[in-house]
Design an enzyme around this catalytic site. Structure first.
Site, PDB file in Angstrom:
ATOM      1  N   PRO A  85       0.827  -1.214   0.000  1.00 13.59           N
ATOM      2  CG  PRO A  85      -0.911  -1.608   1.491  1.00 13.59           C
ATOM      3  CD  PRO A  85       0.389  -2.189   0.999  1.00 13.59           C
ATOM      4  CB  CYS A  86       1.355   3.524  -2.635  1.00 10.65           C
ATOM      5  SG  CYS A  86      -0.280   3.797  -3.359  1.00 10.65           S
ATOM      6  CD  GLN A  87      -3.179   3.943   0.876  1.00  5.76           C
ATOM      7  OE1 GLN A  87      -2.221   3.192   0.992  1.00  5.76           O
ATOM      8  NE2 GLN A  87      -4.378   3.509   0.556  1.00  5.76           N
TER       9      GLN A  87
END
Length: 397
Positions: free
Chosen positions: A85-87
């Site tokens: 996940p890149c948030q």
């Protein structure tokens, strides 16, 4: 050729590998609705109940390796794919957090990816993430350097980071979407990863490309190419399944739609308040930015004072879409439909079209869950370009 998909989401990356004939050993994904989507898609590709291997698990759990092993059994893993996940790596996420998301536990999910990689040691891996990964830091240290150091212990990597940034538009996706694609080849195979990157063939131009003069490239795919055939609907209209036959074919639609189909899924518009409908209508009709709207129609200012120029954005018929994002599940204001007569934001199916998902791809869960899955996904057509090159290299050895 067999693969494992980590942080699988709804399966945009794996869709590209399915298209190239790869076989899934298992997917690891924590989101329940995305797992249901993965299972539905595996059945579409002919996997029976015994072969539908989707682990709805937290990849950081202590027993994750043994759980993956129970699915893989004694089979050889040729490729591991996935994107943590890149948030916490995104520039937007860091800007909103007072600590620049330095304390976000998601910063370290790449360690779980590396843990699985080192256990199964596939011939090739694909690690996908946002370009914000290149500038993100933990305790003052660039996180990309930490990741490359760990990945480079057993795998050959490119030395030029800039060559690892791919744009989906170059591969026929009707969307500008730049992503870091780290590809590594196991050192004992003596395959240079540059061979794989060279085999990821650009097929189309993009508005920002310096290679647009190359005569062998097709024109970029536009929003009009992707969604203009869909039924016109107003806010609050549409159904989970609508009757729909495409009357005007184009090359893009021929790739994502079976023309014997007479239905379309998930083409349901959000309801919007009167002020937003006015904003959408005027902005799309005049091709205005939000700043231009506020200047010329100050009565349509927003009470919350979110006066960012990207708060409300019109997609244009004659260009690729802007990057589809998971924020779409909260509101669609950054994705205003280019047809001012519809005065609305994009439906889930329109967003899926702009991500290059086939029309027969079923997204499980509520509309909110569908938006989230679509926004987080790797465009399948971009994924297929990557899979095609990896397949060629693996076949050669």
């Amino acid at each position: 050729m067999k693969f494992i998909d980590l942080f699988a989401g709804c399966g945009g990356l794996s869709e590209g590998f399915y298209k190239q004939g790869f076989k899934s050993l298992t997917h690891v994904e924590i989101d329940h609705h995305a797992c249901k989507t993965l299972k539905t898609r595996m059945k579409y590709y002919g996997y029976n109940d015994n072969d539908v291997n989707v682990l709805e698990e937290d990849i950081t759990s202590e027993d994750i390796i043994s759980k993956i092993e129970s699915h893989v059994k004694n089979k050889t893993v040729d490729v591991i794919i996935g994107g943590p996940p890149c948030q916490s790596f995104s520039s937007l996420g860091r800007a909103k957090d007072e600590n620049g998301m330095a304390d976000d536990p998601r910063n370290f999910l790449f360690e779980s990816y590396i843990k699985v990689l080192n256990r199964f040691q596939p011939k090739v891996f694909v690690f996908e993430n946002v370009t914000g990964l290149l500038s993100a830091k933990i305790n003052g240290k660039p996180i990309i350097n930490i990741i490359l150091k760990e990945l480079g212990k057993k795998y050959n990597l490119l030395k030029d980071i800039d060559q690892m940034v791919l744009n989906s538009c170059d591969y026929g996706v009707p969307q500008i979407r730049k992503r870091v694609i780290l590809i590594g080849t196991r050192k004992d195979l003596k395959i240079k990863p540059s061979i794989i990157y060279k085999g990821i063939i650009k097929t189309h131009t993009n508005p920002d490309s310096k290679t647009n003069n190359e005569t062998n490239l097709k024109d970029f795919v536009t929003v009009k190419d992707a969604i203009s055939d869909l039924p016109k609907i107003k806010p609050g209209e549409g159904k989970p399944i609508l009757k729909h036959e495409v009357k005007s074919n184009n090359e893009y639609l021929s790739k994502i739609r079976n023309f014997n189909d007479c239905e379309i899924r998930d083409h349901v518009a959000r309801t919007h308040n009167l002020s937003d409908k006015m904003r959408y209508k005027i902005m799309s009709k005049n091709k205005w930015t939000f700043a231009e709207l506020l200047e010329k129609k100050p009565s349509l200012n927003h009470n919350k004072q979110r006066v960012f120029n990207n708060s409300y954005v019109v997609q244009f018929w004659d260009k690729p879409a802007r990057t589809i994002i998971a924020h779409l599940y909260k509101d669609g204001n950054q994705f205003i439909h280019p047809d001012h007569t519809q005065e609305r934001t994009l439906t889930a199916r329109e967003a899926a079209r702009l991500q290059s998902f086939p029309d027969d791809f079923v997204f499980e869960g509520s509309r909110t869950q569908q938006y989230k899955q679509i926004g987080n996904a790797v465009p399948p057509m971009m994924a297929e370009a990557i899979a095609k090159s990896i397949k060629q290299v693996l076949e050669d050895i």
